[in-house]
Design a protein around this motif. Structure first.
Motif, mmCIF file in Angstrom:
data_model
loop_
_atom_site.group_PDB
_atom_site.id
_atom_site.type_symbol
_atom_site.label_atom_id
_atom_site.label_comp_id
_atom_site.label_asym_id
_atom_site.label_seq_id
_atom_site.Cartn_x
_atom_site.Cartn_y
_atom_site.Cartn_z
ATOM 1 N N ARG A 173 0.838 -1.212 0.000
ATOM 2 C CA ARG A 173 0.000 0.000 0.000
ATOM 3 C C ARG A 173 0.866 1.252 0.000
ATOM 4 O O ARG A 173 0.591 2.217 -0.718
ATOM 5 C CB ARG A 173 -0.912 0.022 1.222
ATOM 6 C CG ARG A 173 -2.172 -0.729 1.049
ATOM 7 C CD ARG A 173 -3.161 -0.386 2.162
ATOM 8 N NE ARG A 173 -4.241 -1.342 2.095
ATOM 9 C CZ ARG A 173 -4.667 -2.071 3.109
ATOM 10 N NH1 ARG A 173 -4.127 -1.942 4.297
ATOM 11 N NH2 ARG A 173 -5.649 -2.915 2.954
ATOM 12 N N ARG A 174 1.885 1.246 0.836
ATOM 13 C CA ARG A 174 2.779 2.422 0.899
ATOM 14 C C ARG A 174 3.494 2.633 -0.423
ATOM 15 O O ARG A 174 3.634 3.766 -0.894
ATOM 16 C CB ARG A 174 3.779 2.256 2.042
ATOM 17 C CG ARG A 174 3.128 2.404 3.390
ATOM 18 C CD ARG A 174 4.112 2.237 4.522
ATOM 19 N NE ARG A 174 3.422 2.409 5.808
ATOM 20 C CZ ARG A 174 3.860 1.938 6.946
ATOM 21 N NH1 ARG A 174 5.003 1.275 7.003
ATOM 22 N NH2 ARG A 174 3.171 2.137 8.052
ATOM 23 N N LEU A 175 3.941 1.542 -1.035
ATOM 24 C CA LEU A 175 4.600 1.642 -2.338
ATOM 25 C C LEU A 175 3.629 2.175 -3.387
ATOM 26 O O LEU A 175 3.965 3.078 -4.156
ATOM 27 C CB LEU A 175 5.156 0.279 -2.761
ATOM 28 C CG LEU A 175 5.772 0.208 -4.158
ATOM 29 C CD1 LEU A 175 6.948 1.179 -4.289
ATOM 30 C CD2 LEU A 175 6.196 -1.217 -4.471
ATOM 31 N N ASP A 208 0.946 4.006 -2.929
ATOM 32 C CA ASP A 208 0.673 5.428 -2.657
ATOM 33 C C ASP A 208 1.806 6.308 -3.163
ATOM 34 O O ASP A 208 1.572 7.361 -3.770
ATOM 35 C CB ASP A 208 0.461 5.662 -1.162
ATOM 36 C CG ASP A 208 -0.869 5.127 -0.653
ATOM 37 O OD1 ASP A 208 -1.763 4.833 -1.475
ATOM 38 O OD2 ASP A 208 -1.001 4.999 0.579
ATOM 39 N N SER A 209 3.033 5.876 -2.919
ATOM 40 C CA SER A 209 4.192 6.645 -3.366
ATOM 41 C C SER A 209 4.252 6.717 -4.891
ATOM 42 O O SER A 209 4.475 7.794 -5.463
ATOM 43 C CB SER A 209 5.473 6.017 -2.814
ATOM 44 O OG SER A 209 6.602 6.676 -3.308
ATOM 45 N N LEU A 210 4.030 5.593 -5.554
ATOM 46 C CA LEU A 210 4.042 5.574 -7.020
ATOM 47 C C LEU A 210 2.924 6.442 -7.595
ATOM 48 O O LEU A 210 3.126 7.160 -8.578
ATOM 49 C CB LEU A 210 3.909 4.138 -7.534
ATOM 50 C CG LEU A 210 5.106 3.232 -7.294
ATOM 51 C CD1 LEU A 210 4.761 1.796 -7.677
ATOM 52 C CD2 LEU A 210 6.320 3.716 -8.069
ATOM 53 N N GLU A 211 1.746 6.384 -6.970
ATOM 54 C CA GLU A 211 0.622 7.200 -7.420
ATOM 55 C C GLU A 211 0.966 8.682 -7.316
ATOM 56 O O GLU A 211 0.748 9.453 -8.260
ATOM 57 C CB GLU A 211 -0.623 6.891 -6.601
ATOM 58 C CG GLU A 211 -1.832 7.733 -6.996
ATOM 59 C CD GLU A 211 -3.016 7.460 -6.104
ATOM 60 O OE1 GLU A 211 -4.012 6.926 -6.618
ATOM 61 O OE2 GLU A 211 -2.947 7.791 -4.890
ATOM 62 N N ARG A 212 1.510 9.089 -6.189
ATOM 63 C CA ARG A 212 1.857 10.497 -5.990
ATOM 64 C C ARG A 212 2.906 10.956 -6.996
ATOM 65 O O ARG A 212 2.810 12.046 -7.552
ATOM 66 C CB ARG A 212 2.319 10.737 -4.558
ATOM 67 C CG ARG A 212 1.176 10.579 -3.535
ATOM 68 C CD ARG A 212 1.634 10.809 -2.107
ATOM 69 N NE ARG A 212 2.076 12.184 -1.897
ATOM 70 C CZ ARG A 212 1.270 13.230 -1.755
ATOM 71 N NH1 ARG A 212 -0.034 13.073 -1.791
ATOM 72 N NH2 ARG A 212 1.761 14.446 -1.563
ATOM 73 N N GLN A 213 3.903 10.126 -7.253
ATOM 74 C CA GLN A 213 4.932 10.471 -8.235
ATOM 75 C C GLN A 213 4.344 10.611 -9.635
ATOM 76 O O GLN A 213 4.664 11.555 -10.374
ATOM 77 C CB GLN A 213 6.034 9.415 -8.241
ATOM 78 C CG GLN A 213 6.891 9.401 -6.996
ATOM 79 C CD GLN A 213 7.862 8.234 -6.997
ATOM 80 O OE1 GLN A 213 8.336 7.798 -8.035
ATOM 81 N NE2 GLN A 213 8.143 7.708 -5.819
ATOM 82 N N LEU A 254 -5.045 14.497 -3.546
ATOM 83 C CA LEU A 254 -3.706 14.760 -4.066
ATOM 84 C C LEU A 254 -3.405 16.234 -4.337
ATOM 85 O O LEU A 254 -2.351 16.556 -4.878
ATOM 86 C CB LEU A 254 -3.508 13.952 -5.362
ATOM 87 C CG LEU A 254 -3.641 12.443 -5.174
ATOM 88 C CD1 LEU A 254 -3.933 11.753 -6.500
ATOM 89 C CD2 LEU A 254 -2.391 11.884 -4.531
ATOM 90 N N LEU A 266 -0.032 18.159 -3.938
ATOM 91 C CA LEU A 266 1.040 18.073 -4.930
ATOM 92 C C LEU A 266 1.175 19.348 -5.729
ATOM 93 O O LEU A 266 2.267 19.691 -6.174
ATOM 94 C CB LEU A 266 0.800 16.890 -5.875
ATOM 95 C CG LEU A 266 0.861 15.509 -5.237
ATOM 96 C CD1 LEU A 266 0.448 14.447 -6.246
ATOM 97 C CD2 LEU A 266 2.253 15.226 -4.710
#
Length: 72
Positions: A24-26, A28-33, A63, A66
């Motif tokens: 989930r954390r990965l 979320d991080s990929l989505e934000r990037q 988001l 961002l």
């Protein structure tokens, strides 16, 4: 890409749940990037939301920080 069908849960539920949290954390991080990159390229919130499979309002609510990060 990751093949979700290849995932083999551990015999230990705690280990499997820890894996879920890490994924989930990965994600979320990929989505934000990816969203940050799309916004930098001039994508609209409607286009971002469509790609994420959510409403424009939901994408913006989750988001929108961002935008302020990218404009500093």
């Amino acid at each position: 890409m990751i093949d979700p069908d290849a995932f083999q849960p551990s015999e230990d539920p705690a280990e499997t749940l820890a894996t879920v949290v890490a994924l989930r954390r990965l994600a979320d991080s990929l989505e934000r990037q990816a969203v940050a990159a799309a916004l930098e390229k001039g994508w609209s919130w409607a286009r971002v939301a469509q790609c994420l499979g959510i409403s424009k309002q939901a994408a913006h609510k989750r988001l929108s920080d961002l935008v302020t990060v990218n404009r500093r």
